[in-house]
Motif scaffolding. Structure first.
Motif, short mmCIF file in Angstrom:
data_model
loop_
_atom_site.label_atom_id
_atom_site.label_comp_id
_atom_site.label_asym_id
_atom_site.label_seq_id
_atom_site.Cartn_x
_atom_site.Cartn_y
_atom_site.Cartn_z
N TYR A 58 0.80 -1.22 0.00
CA TYR A 58 0.00 0.00 0.00
C TYR A 58 0.84 1.28 0.00
CZ TYR A 58 -3.24 -3.62 1.27
OH TYR A 58 -3.96 -4.79 1.27
N ASN A 59 2.15 1.17 0.15
CA ASN A 59 2.95 2.39 0.12
C ASN A 59 3.37 2.71 -1.31
OD1 ASN A 59 4.89 0.45 -0.31
ND2 ASN A 59 6.14 0.95 1.46
N LYS A 60 4.18 3.75 -1.48
CA LYS A 60 4.62 4.18 -2.81
C LYS A 60 5.44 3.07 -3.48
CE LYS A 60 7.14 7.75 -5.16
NZ LYS A 60 8.41 8.41 -5.17
N ASN A 61 5.20 2.86 -4.77
CA ASN A 61 5.96 1.87 -5.53
C ASN A 61 7.43 2.24 -5.58
OD1 ASN A 61 3.88 0.11 -6.18
ND2 ASN A 61 3.38 1.15 -8.07
N LEU A 62 8.28 1.23 -5.52
CA LEU A 62 9.73 1.44 -5.56
C LEU A 62 10.31 1.23 -6.97
CD1 LEU A 62 10.72 -0.31 -2.22
CD2 LEU A 62 10.27 2.12 -2.65
N ASN A 63 9.44 1.00 -7.94
CA ASN A 63 9.86 0.84 -9.34
C ASN A 63 10.76 -0.37 -9.57
OD1 ASN A 63 8.42 3.17 -10.25
ND2 ASN A 63 10.01 4.40 -9.28
N ASN A 64 10.45 -1.45 -8.88
CA ASN A 64 11.13 -2.72 -9.15
C ASN A 64 10.19 -3.86 -8.80
OD1 ASN A 64 11.99 -4.09 -6.46
ND2 ASN A 64 12.49 -1.92 -6.16
N CYS A 65 10.35 -4.97 -9.47
CA CYS A 65 9.38 -6.06 -9.34
C CYS A 65 9.52 -6.88 -8.06
CB CYS A 65 9.45 -6.97 -10.57
SG CYS A 65 11.01 -7.84 -10.76
N LEU A 66 10.51 -6.61 -7.24
CA LEU A 66 10.62 -7.30 -5.95
C LEU A 66 9.93 -6.51 -4.84
CD1 LEU A 66 12.09 -10.08 -5.68
CD2 LEU A 66 12.80 -8.83 -7.68
N ASP A 67 9.25 -5.44 -5.22
CA ASP A 67 8.46 -4.61 -4.31
C ASP A 67 7.01 -5.09 -4.37
OD1 ASP A 67 7.28 -2.45 -2.90
OD2 ASP A 67 7.24 -1.19 -4.70
N TYR A 68 6.45 -5.45 -3.22
CA TYR A 68 5.02 -5.82 -3.20
C TYR A 68 4.20 -4.61 -3.63
CZ TYR A 68 5.30 -10.27 -0.63
OH TYR A 68 5.52 -11.57 -0.24
N THR A 69 3.18 -4.85 -4.43
CA THR A 69 2.34 -3.75 -4.88
C THR A 69 0.97 -4.25 -5.31
OG1 THR A 69 2.18 -1.88 -6.41
CG2 THR A 69 3.16 -3.89 -7.29
N ASP A 70 -0.02 -3.38 -5.21
CA ASP A 70 -1.34 -3.64 -5.78
C ASP A 70 -1.49 -2.92 -7.12
OD1 ASP A 70 -2.28 -5.35 -3.85
OD2 ASP A 70 -3.24 -3.78 -2.67
N ASP A 71 -0.44 -2.22 -7.54
CA ASP A 71 -0.45 -1.44 -8.78
C ASP A 71 0.85 -1.73 -9.54
OD1 ASP A 71 -1.08 0.43 -10.72
OD2 ASP A 71 -0.29 2.11 -9.55
N PRO A 78 13.29 -5.54 -12.88
CA PRO A 78 14.03 -5.64 -11.62
C PRO A 78 14.47 -4.30 -11.05
CG PRO A 78 14.88 -7.20 -13.23
CD PRO A 78 13.92 -6.31 -13.94
N GLY A 79 14.65 -3.30 -11.88
CA GLY A 79 15.08 -2.00 -11.39
C GLY A 79 16.57 -1.98 -11.09
N GLU A 80 17.11 -0.80 -10.99
CA GLU A 80 18.55 -0.62 -10.79
C GLU A 80 19.03 -1.24 -9.47
OE1 GLU A 80 22.38 0.37 -11.76
OE2 GLU A 80 20.61 0.39 -13.03
#
Length: 120
Positions: A58-71, A78-80
């Motif tokens: 529920y927090n801001k996306n970290l722009n990498n696919c190892l970050d849990y997200t609903d969006d 993978p991101g930098e």
């Protein structure tokens, strides 16, 4: 089953020797392409040994696919941060030495060497 994607690693002596990523078609059947790509990237990342970068969806996306997200549309690769982790895990050379002191204490030293292609 309760899982959208899952990864199973076999590890021997601290090294990943095999990895299987599974996508659950029950949940992904009607998912959009971004959700499918995010899930595959996420599970393959675990297959290479990457941990979660964040577990709060529920927090801001970290722009990498190892970050849990609903969006997931912002977290499709993978991101930098994870590319750096992979480089350190697989391309950094390490020299390990071990010695036993006179009192029986074992001292292990790990020296991390720069890659030959790194700029000085």
């Amino acid at each position: 089953t309760g899982w959208v994607g899952i990864n199973e690693n076999s590890i021997m002596r601290g090294v990943i020797v095999s990895s299987v990523s599974k996508m659950n078609e029950y949940y992904l059947r009607n998912a959009n392409d971004d959700h499918k790509q995010f899930t595959m990237c996420h599970e393959l990342g675990h297959g290479y040994g990457l941990p979660h970068t964040d577990e709060n969806p529920y927090n801001k996306n970290l722009n990498n696919c190892l970050d849990y997200t609903d969006d997931p549309d912002e977290n499709l690769d993978p991101g930098e941060v994870n590319m750096i982790k992979l480089r350190n895990m697989y391309l950094t050379r390490r020299l390990r030495s071990r010695r036993v002191e006179s009192d029986g204490t074992i001292v292990e030293t790990t020296e991390i060497l720069a890659n030959e292609n790194d700029e000085q």
